[in-house]
Design an enzyme around this catalytic site. Structure first.
Site, PDB file in Angstrom:
ATOM      1  N   ASN A  61      -1.540 -14.342   5.348  1.00 25.07           N
ATOM      2  CA  ASN A  61      -1.284 -15.779   5.131  1.00 25.07           C
ATOM      3  C   ASN A  61      -2.423 -16.663   5.637  1.00 25.07           C
ATOM      4  O   ASN A  61      -2.591 -17.794   5.163  1.00 25.07           O
ATOM      5  CB  ASN A  61       0.061 -16.176   5.756  1.00 25.07           C
ATOM      6  CG  ASN A  61       1.230 -15.694   4.904  1.00 25.07           C
ATOM      7  OD1 ASN A  61       1.033 -15.255   3.764  1.00 25.07           O
ATOM      8  ND2 ASN A  61       2.447 -15.764   5.425  1.00 25.07           N
TER       9      ASN A  61
ATOM     10  N   HIS B 263       7.737 -21.232  16.609  1.00 27.58           N
ATOM     11  CA  HIS B 263       8.780 -20.733  15.709  1.00 27.58           C
ATOM     12  C   HIS B 263       8.757 -19.203  15.705  1.00 27.58           C
ATOM     13  O   HIS B 263       8.397 -18.563  14.726  1.00 27.58           O
ATOM     14  CB  HIS B 263       8.527 -21.287  14.303  1.00 27.58           C
ATOM     15  CG  HIS B 263       9.546 -20.855  13.294  1.00 27.58           C
ATOM     16  ND1 HIS B 263      10.895 -21.089  13.437  1.00 27.58           N
ATOM     17  CD2 HIS B 263       9.416 -20.215  12.108  1.00 27.58           C
ATOM     18  CE1 HIS B 263      11.532 -20.610  12.379  1.00 27.58           C
ATOM     19  NE2 HIS B 263      10.660 -20.063  11.569  1.00 27.58           N
TER      20      HIS B 263
ATOM     21  N   ILE C  18       4.921 -24.921   5.909  1.00 26.59           N
ATOM     22  CA  ILE C  18       6.122 -24.113   6.207  1.00 26.59           C
ATOM     23  C   ILE C  18       5.763 -22.624   6.353  1.00 26.59           C
ATOM     24  O   ILE C  18       6.471 -21.856   6.990  1.00 26.59           O
ATOM     25  CB  ILE C  18       7.194 -24.321   5.103  1.00 26.59           C
ATOM     26  CG1 ILE C  18       7.632 -25.799   5.053  1.00 26.59           C
ATOM     27  CG2 ILE C  18       8.404 -23.425   5.321  1.00 26.59           C
ATOM     28  CD1 ILE C  18       8.814 -26.103   4.127  1.00 26.59           C
TER      29      ILE C  18
ATOM     30  N   ARG D  47       7.418 -12.260  12.080  1.00 21.92           N
ATOM     31  CA  ARG D  47       6.655 -13.304  11.376  1.00 21.92           C
ATOM     32  C   ARG D  47       5.162 -13.104  11.623  1.00 21.92           C
ATOM     33  O   ARG D  47       4.340 -13.362  10.752  1.00 21.92           O
ATOM     34  CB  ARG D  47       7.076 -14.689  11.862  1.00 21.92           C
ATOM     35  CG  ARG D  47       8.526 -15.055  11.554  1.00 21.92           C
ATOM     36  CD  ARG D  47       8.819 -16.434  12.119  1.00 21.92           C
ATOM     37  NE  ARG D  47      10.190 -16.868  11.934  1.00 21.92           N
ATOM     38  CZ  ARG D  47      11.171 -16.658  12.832  1.00 21.92           C
ATOM     39  NH1 ARG D  47      10.925 -16.000  13.960  1.00 21.92           N
ATOM     40  NH2 ARG D  47      12.388 -17.117  12.590  1.00 21.92           N
TER      41      ARG D  47
ATOM     42  N   ARG E  65      20.160 -24.651  12.702  1.00 23.94           N
ATOM     43  CA  ARG E  65      20.883 -23.389  12.973  1.00 23.94           C
ATOM     44  C   ARG E  65      21.657 -23.493  14.288  1.00 23.94           C
ATOM     45  O   ARG E  65      22.835 -23.120  14.358  1.00 23.94           O
ATOM     46  CB  ARG E  65      19.882 -22.232  13.067  1.00 23.94           C
ATOM     47  CG  ARG E  65      19.339 -21.841  11.727  1.00 23.94           C
ATOM     48  CD  ARG E  65      18.344 -20.687  11.825  1.00 23.94           C
ATOM     49  NE  ARG E  65      17.959 -20.294  10.482  1.00 23.94           N
ATOM     50  CZ  ARG E  65      16.763 -19.810  10.143  1.00 23.94           C
ATOM     51  NH1 ARG E  65      15.841 -19.640  11.072  1.00 23.94           N
ATOM     52  NH2 ARG E  65      16.511 -19.480   8.894  1.00 23.94           N
TER      53      ARG E  65
ATOM     54  N   GLY F  68       7.551 -20.261  -4.929  1.00 23.71           N
ATOM     55  CA  GLY F  68       8.486 -19.157  -4.716  1.00 23.71           C
ATOM     56  C   GLY F  68       9.881 -19.682  -4.411  1.00 23.71           C
ATOM     57  O   GLY F  68      10.308 -20.722  -4.941  1.00 23.71           O
TER      58      GLY F  68
ATOM     59  N   ILE G 246      11.222 -20.990  -1.584  1.00 19.59           N
ATOM     60  CA  ILE G 246      11.315 -22.317  -0.954  1.00 19.59           C
ATOM     61  C   ILE G 246      10.724 -23.369  -1.887  1.00 19.59           C
ATOM     62  O   ILE G 246      11.303 -24.450  -2.070  1.00 19.59           O
ATOM     63  CB  ILE G 246      10.602 -22.372   0.413  1.00 19.59           C
ATOM     64  CG1 ILE G 246      11.126 -21.270   1.337  1.00 19.59           C
ATOM     65  CG2 ILE G 246      10.814 -23.744   1.074  1.00 19.59           C
ATOM     66  CD1 ILE G 246      10.457 -21.254   2.705  1.00 19.59           C
ATOM     67  N   GLY G 247       9.597 -23.056  -2.502  1.00 19.36           N
ATOM     68  CA  GLY G 247       8.943 -24.027  -3.391  1.00 19.36           C
ATOM     69  C   GLY G 247       9.872 -24.500  -4.502  1.00 19.36           C
ATOM     70  O   GLY G 247       9.990 -25.704  -4.771  1.00 19.36           O
TER      71      GLY G 247
HETATM   72  N1  LIG Z   1       8.613 -22.432   8.916  1.00 18.33           N
HETATM   73  C1  LIG Z   1       9.830 -21.981   8.632  1.00 18.33           C
HETATM   74  O1  LIG Z   1      10.803 -22.351   9.277  1.00 18.33           O
HETATM   75  C2  LIG Z   1      10.007 -21.011   7.507  1.00 18.33           C
HETATM   76  C3  LIG Z   1      11.286 -20.763   6.982  1.00 18.33           C
HETATM   77  C4  LIG Z   1      11.402 -19.875   5.918  1.00 18.33           C
HETATM   78  C5  LIG Z   1      10.263 -19.265   5.380  1.00 18.33           C
HETATM   79  N2  LIG Z   1       9.055 -19.529   5.914  1.00 18.33           N
HETATM   80  C6  LIG Z   1       7.823 -18.964   5.355  1.00 18.33           C
HETATM   81  O2  LIG Z   1       7.503 -19.683   4.157  1.00 18.33           O
HETATM   82  C7  LIG Z   1       6.705 -18.860   3.323  1.00 18.33           C
HETATM   83  C8  LIG Z   1       7.257 -18.890   1.897  1.00 18.33           C
HETATM   84  O3  LIG Z   1       8.551 -18.346   1.846  1.00 18.33           O
HETATM   85  P1  LIG Z   1       9.266 -18.106   0.429  1.00 18.33           P
HETATM   86  O4  LIG Z   1      10.611 -17.558   0.727  1.00 18.33           O
HETATM   87  O5  LIG Z   1       9.128 -19.303  -0.418  1.00 18.33           O
HETATM   88  O6  LIG Z   1       8.338 -16.941  -0.154  1.00 18.33           O
HETATM   89  P2  LIG Z   1       8.134 -16.532  -1.674  1.00 18.33           P
HETATM   90  O7  LIG Z   1       7.482 -15.188  -1.652  1.00 18.33           O
HETATM   91  O8  LIG Z   1       9.388 -16.691  -2.427  1.00 18.33           O
HETATM   92  O9  LIG Z   1       7.092 -17.610  -2.224  1.00 18.33           O
HETATM   93  C9  LIG Z   1       5.763 -17.667  -1.809  1.00 18.33           C
HETATM   94  C10 LIG Z   1       4.940 -18.096  -3.002  1.00 18.33           C
HETATM   95  O10 LIG Z   1       3.591 -18.281  -2.576  1.00 18.33           O
HETATM   96  C11 LIG Z   1       2.772 -17.897  -3.657  1.00 18.33           C
HETATM   97  N3  LIG Z   1       1.406 -17.683  -3.204  1.00 18.33           N
HETATM   98  C12 LIG Z   1       0.856 -16.595  -2.622  1.00 18.33           C
HETATM   99  N4  LIG Z   1      -0.438 -16.810  -2.373  1.00 18.33           N
HETATM  100  C13 LIG Z   1      -0.717 -18.062  -2.802  1.00 18.33           C
HETATM  101  C14 LIG Z   1      -1.877 -18.868  -2.802  1.00 18.33           C
HETATM  102  N5  LIG Z   1      -3.032 -18.410  -2.327  1.00 18.33           N
HETATM  103  N6  LIG Z   1      -1.797 -20.114  -3.306  1.00 18.33           N
HETATM  104  C15 LIG Z   1      -0.625 -20.576  -3.814  1.00 18.33           C
HETATM  105  N7  LIG Z   1       0.507 -19.857  -3.837  1.00 18.33           N
HETATM  106  C16 LIG Z   1       0.461 -18.626  -3.331  1.00 18.33           C
HETATM  107  C17 LIG Z   1       3.435 -16.668  -4.215  1.00 18.33           C
HETATM  108  O11 LIG Z   1       2.980 -16.382  -5.529  1.00 18.33           O
HETATM  109  C18 LIG Z   1       4.894 -17.070  -4.141  1.00 18.33           C
HETATM  110  O12 LIG Z   1       5.315 -17.667  -5.361  1.00 18.33           O
HETATM  111  C19 LIG Z   1       6.680 -17.467   3.999  1.00 18.33           C
HETATM  112  O13 LIG Z   1       5.483 -17.323   4.732  1.00 18.33           O
HETATM  113  C20 LIG Z   1       7.879 -17.532   4.934  1.00 18.33           C
HETATM  114  O14 LIG Z   1       7.740 -16.651   6.028  1.00 18.33           O
HETATM  115  C21 LIG Z   1       8.901 -20.372   6.973  1.00 18.33           C
HETATM  116  O1  LIG Z   2      12.551 -15.573   9.545  1.00 17.57           O
HETATM  117  C1  LIG Z   2      11.666 -15.733   8.710  1.00 17.57           C
HETATM  118  O2  LIG Z   2      10.794 -14.873   8.488  1.00 17.57           O
HETATM  119  C2  LIG Z   2      11.644 -16.973   7.871  1.00 17.57           C
HETATM  120  C3  LIG Z   2      11.778 -18.213   8.663  1.00 17.57           C
HETATM  121  O3  LIG Z   2      10.809 -18.316   9.672  1.00 17.57           O
HETATM  122  C4  LIG Z   2      13.154 -18.438   9.198  1.00 17.57           C
HETATM  123  O4  LIG Z   2      13.294 -18.718  10.394  1.00 17.57           O
HETATM  124  O5  LIG Z   2      14.110 -18.368   8.409  1.00 17.57           O
END
Ligand SMILES: NC(=O)c1ccc[n+]([C@@H]2O[C@H](COP(=O)([O-])OP(=O)(O)OC[C@H]3O[C@@H](n4cnc5c(N)ncnc54)[C@H](O)[C@@H]3O)[C@@H](O)[C@H]2O)c1
Ligand SMILES: O=C(O)C[C@H](O)C(=O)O
EC number: 1.1.1.37
Length: 320
Positions: free
Chosen positions: A96, A176, A119, A89, A152, A12, A14-15
């Site tokens: 998830n 987080h 992540i 979250r 940040r 997605g 981030i990926g």
């Molecule tokens: N830890 C952090 O600081 C942090 C920061 C930002 C986002 N996040 C989290 O990271 C995650 C991803 O964010 P994003 O913006 O990339 O989201 P996104 O929706 O753009 O991408 C997520 C991807 O995961 C795929 N997916 C869903 N189920 C799946 C599975 N079983 N196997 C493989 N792929 C699968 C989806 O098809 C999608 O392409 C979210 O849970 C978000 O809350 C965490």
């Molecule tokens: O805030 C969110 O849901 C995504 C991530 O954990 C962030 O801090 O940006």
């Protein structure tokens, strides 16, 4: 020497950004995995076509088959769902958690020697669950959040002090979530602690308190602006910094969600603390001395993470 292999689970926002950064930085060959057919393949093709312009020759492939992550050195997991405005979250936990089960099993079966950076949110519970489902050693599974939260905090502090962000160091510990713990006494400009800078007239306690609050809500601020998802550029950059420290044995001291076994008085929990990341994975948990306020805040944050683990165990009895 064979090139390193980076597997990205979740193609997605981030990926895709992780893949772009990994290719630009020449970290190795890249495999993008997603459950949605076409998306990882399409992004891999698009990214590969950056190669002639940027001059990188990393092999970037997209797949829906876990067998293709075999032999990965580093795996970064962003699979799952991101929150939208009005959600916390923690609202992502149920959906998830199921994703972490599938991902954990896929990693265990195909790339059990990898260093895994999770992540997916809610981060501290998901990295714990991913470790449980994968069965990998605890020091090879780590969560990314502290690098982002500290970035940040550093950004806001640099703006406030009107200094280069290059000279700002800060630490955000704990879970987080909204209870995360930005630690002012360990936040510095070229070694000068923030409390001293306040005394020197660079800012006021009230302004710093506002910055701490903004840092805690930093993810939500971006979700409210984007409306369709959450932050991805800085999260991807932060994940790559952790991957580089492992791949190049940099032994950087980074805040990350690591498995604690008594450090900070916390046992069998993943929570954000400073760690050393090198070729051995999480090589050391760094126990810094905390003041009374930070200690109290860390306890509140840890309690919030504990509640999430209870919820995980209620949803999936295999975690009990
Ligand atoms: N830890 C952090 O600081 C942090 C920061 C930002 C986002 N996040 C989290 O990271 C995650 C991803 O964010 P994003 O913006 O990339 O989201 P996104 O929706 O753009 O991408 C997520 C991807 O995961 C795929 N997916 C869903 N189920 C799946 C599975 N079983 N196997 C493989 N792929 C699968 C989806 O098809 C999608 O392409 C979210 O849970 C978000 O809350 C965490
Ligand atoms: O805030 C969110 O849901 C995504 C991530 O954990 C962030 O801090 O940006």
């Amino acid at each position: 020497m064979a090139r390193k292999k980076i597997a990205l689970i979740g193609a997605g926002n981030i990926g895709g950004t992780l893949a772009h950064l990994a290719a630009l930085k020449g970290l190795g060959d890249i495999v993008l995995f997603d459950v949605v057919e076409g998306v990882p393949q399409g992004k891999a093709l698009d990214l590969s076509q950056c190669g002639p312009v940027e001059g990188f020759d990393a092999r970037i492939t997209g797949t829906n088959d876990y067998a293709d992550i075999a032999g990965a050195d580093v795996i970064i997991v962003t699979a799952g769902v991101a929150r939208k405005p009005g959600m916390s979250r923690d609202d992502l936990l149920g959906i998830n958690l199921k994703v972490m089960k599938a991902v954990g099993e896929g990693i265990a079966a195909n790339a059990p020697d990898a260093f895994v950076i999770c992540i997916t949110n809610p981060l501290d519970a998901m990295v714990w669950a991913l470790r449980e489902f994968s069965g990998l050693p605890h020091h090879k599974v780590v969560g990314m959040a502290g690098v982002l939260d500290s970035a940040r905090f550093s950004h806001f502090l640099a703006e406030e002090f009107k200094v280069s962000v290059k000279d700002v160091t800060s630490f955000v510990l704990g879970g987080h979530g909204d209870t995360m713990v930005p630690v002012i006494e360990y936040s510095t400009v070229s070694g000068i602690p923030v409390p001293d800078l306040i005394e020197m007239g660079f800012s006021t306690q009230q302004r710093i308190d506002e910055i701490v609050k903004r840092t805690r809500g930093g993810g939500g601020e971006i979700v409210a602006l984007l409306k369709t998802g959450s932050a991805f550029y800085a999260p991807a950059t932060s994940g790559i910094a952790m991957a580089e420290s492992y791949l190049y044995d940099q032994k950087r001291v980074l805040p990350a969600a690591a498995h604690l076994t008594g450090q900070y008085g916390i046992d069998d929990l993943y929570v954000g603390v400073p760690v050393i990341i090198g070729a051995g994975g999480v090589e050391k948990i760094v126990e810094i001395k905390l003041g009374d306020e930070a200690k109290t805040n860390l306890t509140v944050s840890v309690d919030a993470v504990k509640e999430l683990l209870v919820a995980c165990k209620e949803i999936d009895s295999s975690l009990g």
